[in-house]
Motif scaffolding. Structure first.
Motif, mmCIF file in Angstrom:
data_model
loop_
_atom_site.group_PDB
_atom_site.id
_atom_site.type_symbol
_atom_site.label_atom_id
_atom_site.label_comp_id
_atom_site.label_asym_id
_atom_site.label_seq_id
_atom_site.Cartn_x
_atom_site.Cartn_y
_atom_site.Cartn_z
ATOM 1 N N VAL A 173 9.212 -4.035 15.342
ATOM 2 C CA VAL A 173 8.945 -4.699 14.070
ATOM 3 C C VAL A 173 7.551 -4.311 13.590
ATOM 4 O O VAL A 173 6.593 -4.279 14.374
ATOM 5 C CB VAL A 173 9.107 -6.237 14.175
ATOM 6 N N LEU A 174 7.465 -3.974 12.308
ATOM 7 C CA LEU A 174 6.189 -3.646 11.681
ATOM 8 C C LEU A 174 6.053 -4.490 10.413
ATOM 9 O O LEU A 174 6.908 -4.410 9.526
ATOM 10 C CB LEU A 174 6.141 -2.162 11.306
ATOM 11 N N ILE A 175 5.021 -5.308 10.367
ATOM 12 C CA ILE A 175 4.750 -6.074 9.151
ATOM 13 C C ILE A 175 3.761 -5.246 8.335
ATOM 14 O O ILE A 175 2.725 -4.848 8.858
ATOM 15 C CB ILE A 175 4.150 -7.458 9.471
ATOM 16 N N ASN A 176 4.117 -4.979 7.101
ATOM 17 C CA ASN A 176 3.294 -4.045 6.320
ATOM 18 C C ASN A 176 3.076 -4.528 4.891
ATOM 19 O O ASN A 176 4.010 -4.544 4.112
ATOM 20 C CB ASN A 176 3.971 -2.671 6.280
ATOM 21 N N PRO A 177 1.820 -4.911 4.544
ATOM 22 C CA PRO A 177 0.639 -5.043 5.398
ATOM 23 C C PRO A 177 0.840 -6.124 6.460
ATOM 24 O O PRO A 177 1.631 -7.030 6.261
ATOM 25 C CB PRO A 177 -0.456 -5.475 4.423
ATOM 26 N N ASN A 178 0.114 -5.981 7.546
ATOM 27 C CA ASN A 178 0.284 -6.892 8.677
ATOM 28 C C ASN A 178 -0.354 -8.260 8.418
ATOM 29 O O ASN A 178 -1.359 -8.377 7.728
ATOM 30 C CB ASN A 178 -0.335 -6.273 9.946
ATOM 31 N N ASN A 179 0.257 -9.275 8.975
ATOM 32 C CA ASN A 179 -0.276 -10.628 8.974
ATOM 33 C C ASN A 179 -0.641 -10.932 10.421
ATOM 34 O O ASN A 179 0.218 -10.786 11.291
ATOM 35 C CB ASN A 179 0.830 -11.584 8.465
ATOM 36 N N ASP A 181 -4.002 -9.627 9.778
ATOM 37 C CA ASP A 181 -5.186 -8.809 9.514
ATOM 38 C C ASP A 181 -5.136 -8.038 8.199
ATOM 39 O O ASP A 181 -6.164 -7.566 7.714
ATOM 40 C CB ASP A 181 -5.454 -7.840 10.680
ATOM 41 N N GLY A 182 -3.955 -7.867 7.628
ATOM 42 C CA GLY A 182 -3.864 -7.164 6.342
ATOM 43 C C GLY A 182 -3.841 -5.651 6.463
ATOM 44 O O GLY A 182 -3.837 -4.940 5.462
ATOM 45 N N GLY A 183 -3.813 -5.150 7.712
ATOM 46 C CA GLY A 183 -3.792 -3.695 7.927
ATOM 47 C C GLY A 183 -2.531 -3.064 7.339
ATOM 48 O O GLY A 183 -1.445 -3.623 7.454
ATOM 49 N N TYR A 184 -2.696 -1.889 6.754
ATOM 50 C CA TYR A 184 -1.604 -1.263 5.998
ATOM 51 C C TYR A 184 -1.223 0.079 6.600
ATOM 52 O O TYR A 184 -2.090 0.886 6.950
ATOM 53 C CB TYR A 184 -2.056 -1.078 4.546
ATOM 54 N N ILE A 185 0.091 0.290 6.738
ATOM 55 C CA ILE A 185 0.585 1.605 7.176
ATOM 56 C C ILE A 185 1.041 2.361 5.926
ATOM 57 O O ILE A 185 1.971 1.905 5.246
ATOM 58 C CB ILE A 185 1.783 1.460 8.141
ATOM 59 N N GLU A 207 8.200 -6.473 4.620
ATOM 60 C CA GLU A 207 7.416 -6.089 3.429
ATOM 61 C C GLU A 207 6.986 -7.298 2.607
ATOM 62 O O GLU A 207 6.807 -7.210 1.388
ATOM 63 C CB GLU A 207 8.254 -5.143 2.558
ATOM 64 N N SER A 208 6.812 -8.425 3.273
ATOM 65 C CA SER A 208 6.507 -9.659 2.535
ATOM 66 C C SER A 208 5.207 -9.574 1.738
ATOM 67 O O SER A 208 5.040 -10.257 0.731
ATOM 68 C CB SER A 208 6.466 -10.846 3.498
ATOM 69 N N PHE A 209 4.269 -8.719 2.179
ATOM 70 C CA PHE A 209 2.989 -8.629 1.477
ATOM 71 C C PHE A 209 2.818 -7.311 0.719
ATOM 72 O O PHE A 209 1.731 -6.989 0.265
ATOM 73 C CB PHE A 209 1.835 -8.823 2.473
ATOM 74 N N VAL A 210 3.909 -6.569 0.587
ATOM 75 C CA VAL A 210 3.782 -5.210 0.067
ATOM 76 C C VAL A 210 3.395 -5.161 -1.420
ATOM 77 O O VAL A 210 2.815 -4.162 -1.878
ATOM 78 C CB VAL A 210 5.084 -4.403 0.341
ATOM 79 N N HIS A 211 3.658 -6.228 -2.135
ATOM 80 C CA HIS A 211 3.261 -6.251 -3.564
ATOM 81 C C HIS A 211 1.745 -6.244 -3.757
ATOM 82 O O HIS A 211 1.264 -5.994 -4.860
ATOM 83 C CB HIS A 211 3.827 -7.496 -4.256
ATOM 84 N N PRO A 321 -10.713 -4.633 7.348
ATOM 85 C CA PRO A 321 -10.088 -3.982 6.190
ATOM 86 C C PRO A 321 -8.681 -4.543 5.947
ATOM 87 O O PRO A 321 -7.918 -4.718 6.899
ATOM 88 C CB PRO A 321 -9.988 -2.509 6.595
ATOM 89 N N THR A 322 -8.334 -4.830 4.704
ATOM 90 C CA THR A 322 -7.047 -5.441 4.380
ATOM 91 C C THR A 322 -6.478 -4.876 3.088
ATOM 92 O O THR A 322 -7.235 -4.576 2.162
ATOM 93 C CB THR A 322 -7.191 -6.975 4.260
ATOM 94 N N LYS A 323 -5.180 -4.707 3.042
ATOM 95 C CA LYS A 323 -4.497 -4.386 1.785
ATOM 96 C C LYS A 323 -3.550 -5.525 1.411
ATOM 97 O O LYS A 323 -2.605 -5.340 0.643
ATOM 98 C CB LYS A 323 -3.727 -3.072 1.911
ATOM 99 N N ALA A 324 -3.777 -6.697 2.002
ATOM 100 C CA ALA A 324 -2.966 -7.864 1.647
ATOM 101 C C ALA A 324 -3.803 -8.803 0.778
ATOM 102 O O ALA A 324 -4.893 -8.429 0.329
ATOM 103 C CB ALA A 324 -2.479 -8.551 2.911
ATOM 104 N N ASN A 325 -3.299 -9.995 0.550
ATOM 105 C CA ASN A 325 -4.018 -10.946 -0.307
ATOM 106 C C ASN A 325 -4.806 -11.955 0.530
ATOM 107 O O ASN A 325 -4.958 -13.113 0.163
ATOM 108 C CB ASN A 325 -3.039 -11.667 -1.238
ATOM 109 N N PHE A 326 -5.266 -11.480 1.678
ATOM 110 C CA PHE A 326 -6.063 -12.324 2.564
ATOM 111 C C PHE A 326 -6.912 -11.418 3.426
ATOM 112 O O PHE A 326 -6.685 -10.208 3.489
ATOM 113 C CB PHE A 326 -5.156 -13.195 3.442
ATOM 114 N N ALA A 327 -7.871 -12.039 4.110
ATOM 115 C CA ALA A 327 -8.705 -11.270 5.035
ATOM 116 C C ALA A 327 -8.778 -11.975 6.367
ATOM 117 O O ALA A 327 -8.846 -13.210 6.436
ATOM 118 C CB ALA A 327 -10.106 -11.114 4.464
#
Lengths: 392, 392
Positions: A173-179, A181-185, A207-211, A321-327
């Motif tokens: 399982v890959l959460i992208n961006p990860n929860n 930490d917000g890390g993005y693949i 892909e819950s945070f991909v937007h 570093p984060t590409k999500a809507n949190f840090a």
């Protein structure tokens, strides 16, 4: 180092007790308000959603359901069945509806996939969203692939693929961006992973945070959803709570191969969307709504970038570093995460996520969500003041 | 015998096609309206709910969520976790919360119990609600105990217990009152069944319609919920959609032994209630609301009794005894159920349930729900006219 007063310590005990009874999640703001009188939440920065998108939704909701009286129908009558609602999603994401199961939140789809299609073992990157190991069948073994803070929680794709092959992993399982930490693949890296691991039973991409993610200044998002017809083991999990700001309605979906979709629907999930969820997905299928949403998606990403810069300017914390809507934020001056959370909540009414319960995190970590522009400024101001007062 | 015109036959083809794609359930009125332009539904007598209870709920909803602006919180934020919402239910039904799992509708709890706790075989009375056999694990065998129309679909308790023991049944399900016939098993008889079958893995009692049943003129309802602490194999399924008229919100629950509740919650069902479902259950826990509800519950039962008398006065149909808010009706003049349903829908906008798909029914059957007093009168008038015009 931030310290609590005696009164604050007493309330913090209640807070920690409530937290522990909520498992590896934060108690909701309703639960907090109900259980601890002293707590008044003014900013919920635990909550990972785009508040501007909520505004867009509520405009339509008011105009189309409240003002017309149609809301009653949504509450009184049975909603449509799964395959009908899947048609709305299909239209927008360009994936045929036979690949889509609509969920009562993404969490229901995580549960369903783990219970029905995952067995033997699963590789989970840590830190992670806890349901991915908590909801496993008792016979499925969770293995962990550690993302290190020294490497900014980045995933090394080659090492990862090698690890999967060497350890005879059956599911990943890959959460992208990860929860959390917000890390993005990046999309190209994901493609390498997916095409290198065709022999696995499941490649679950959440892909819950991909937007909120982007790969260039155009802020375009990139989804692997359309690969599902080419890769039989690909499973995409998508929450709508975060990007559209409607967690209370419970909307999510899962994309996977047709046989699994058909098996899932045949054996359950009959009326698992509420009337309001059906309304949301119908709205989601409309161009006009999506155009308005796209404006606030970009606005929110830009404001999040400003928020992150603000956080980075505070010397007592490290922002990853984060590409999500949190840090994901590490407290580097010796302050305990629980102390930081309690102080910010009791002094400023700002609720952030204590990450003490996240396996794979070594140190004192909190997760802070980006909210509205004004709220973000208030959060930064409050944190700066906490650290300044300490020195008095 | 009722016959369709050529135009009606064409539309009926579409209707039957849509029905068949909905499996063993009726398409929702939203689906119908979306898919078949010619259909205008004015009375949904497919829909088994107390419309007066919807009114009571909507009064509170307007006063407490709409007028205060609190609705936004219900839509935007995550709802509370399962165990928090279970406390509200516990307060009212006098069952400790450790025995309660809150469901996204009763259907989710049916699915959960069948998937996780039922194996080998299960005895299902027919006719029945189809999910009880459709949602079974592929390894579980469904056995059927036939309720006969010649005996008014009554359950012979002694025969039933004997059949269970003789056939080495492991699990049973009893819907009380039963769907689709409304047949009722008195409390004392249920007690005999439960106490005679302690060796079973599961005794599932579905009490979704129990608020409409009564054993005396006082119209008191009788639930077996409080027996759950004495009988480890007892599982009670409860929908709130019917009695409270809020199917679109998706509220239900399951009562079963503590170990199963704890296993279920540990392994999923994290945020399976929406914000509105949480609001409903909180409201349900309040005396003032329940007192108002009790008034409309009794009113609706009395009006249903009048409705049933009206139906019984129509010579071309046979109405079977019911203690639910609907009647199973047999067309005895040679009219096909599909013709009857289409005619009533296209001529009068009245939607009733074709029971052709119900296994164990021999003959032409429809199920007609009791609605408001005025709607009930309109339904009876329309049916009478259908049969009269036939003779012209």
């Amino acid at each position: 180092m931030i310290k609590l007063s005696i009164e604050e310590t007493v309330i913090n005990e209640k807070l920690l007790k409530l937290k522990s009874s909520s498992g590896s999640h934060s108690p909701s703001i309703f639960t907090l308000a109900k259980k601890i009188d002293e707590i008044k939440i003014s900013i919920d920065a635990c909550f990972l959603s785009n508040p501007y998108a909520t505004d867009v939704f509520l405009d339509y909701f008011k105009k189309e359901l409240l003002d017309t009286g149609k809301l009653r129908d949504c509450l009184e009558f049975y909603p449509s069945q799964n395959y009908i609602i899947a048609e709305y999603i299909s239209k927008i994401i360009n994936v045929s509806k036979e690949y889509i199961v609509v969920g009562n939140g993404a969490i229901e789809m995580i549960q369903t996939v783990l219970h029905n299609f995952v067995s033997e073992n699963i590789l989970i990157n840590i830190p992670t969203f806890s349901s991915y190991y908590e909801f496993l069948n008792s016979s499925t073994r969770a293995l962990y692939f550690e993302l290190n803070k020294e490497n900014d929680f980045n995933l090394n794709v080659n090492e990862y693929i090698e690890f999967v092959k060497k350890n005879k992993i059956k599911n990943i399982v890959l959460i992208n961006p990860n929860n959390p930490d917000g890390g993005y693949i990046p999309y190209e890296d994901l493609l390498v992973i997916i095409s290198s691991l065709k022999e696995l039973d499941n490649i679950i991409i959440d892909e819950s945070f991909v937007h909120f993610a982007y790969e260039s200044e155009e802020l375009e998002m990139k989804s692997v959803a359309n690969l599902v017809s080419s890769f039989d083991n690909l499973v995409i999990i998508k929450s709508m709570s975060k990007d559209f700001g409607i967690a209370g309605i419970r909307c999510g979906y899962c994309i996977m191969n047709k046989e699994r979709v058909s098996k899932t629907i045949r054996n359950g999930f009959l009326w698992n969307s509420s009337g309001l969820a059906e309304y949301f997905f119908e709205l989601y299928s409309r161009k006009e709504f999506l155009n308005q949403y796209e404006v606030v998606r970009r606005r929110y990403i830009r404001e999040t970038q400003i928020f992150l810069q603000g956080l980075e300017s505070i010397p007592q914390i490290k922002v990853y570093p984060t590409k999500a809507n949190f840090a994901l934020v590490e407290l580097t001056d010796g302050t305990k995460a629980s102390t930081f959370v309690a102080k910010l909540l009791l002094k400023n009414g700002i609720y952030v996520r204590n990450c003490n319960d996240k396996i794979g995190l070594k140190g004192e970590f909190v997760r802070i969500a980006s909210r509205t522009y004004d709220e973000n400024r208030a959060i930064i101001k409050a944190i700066k003041e906490l650290f300044t007062h300490r020195e008095e």
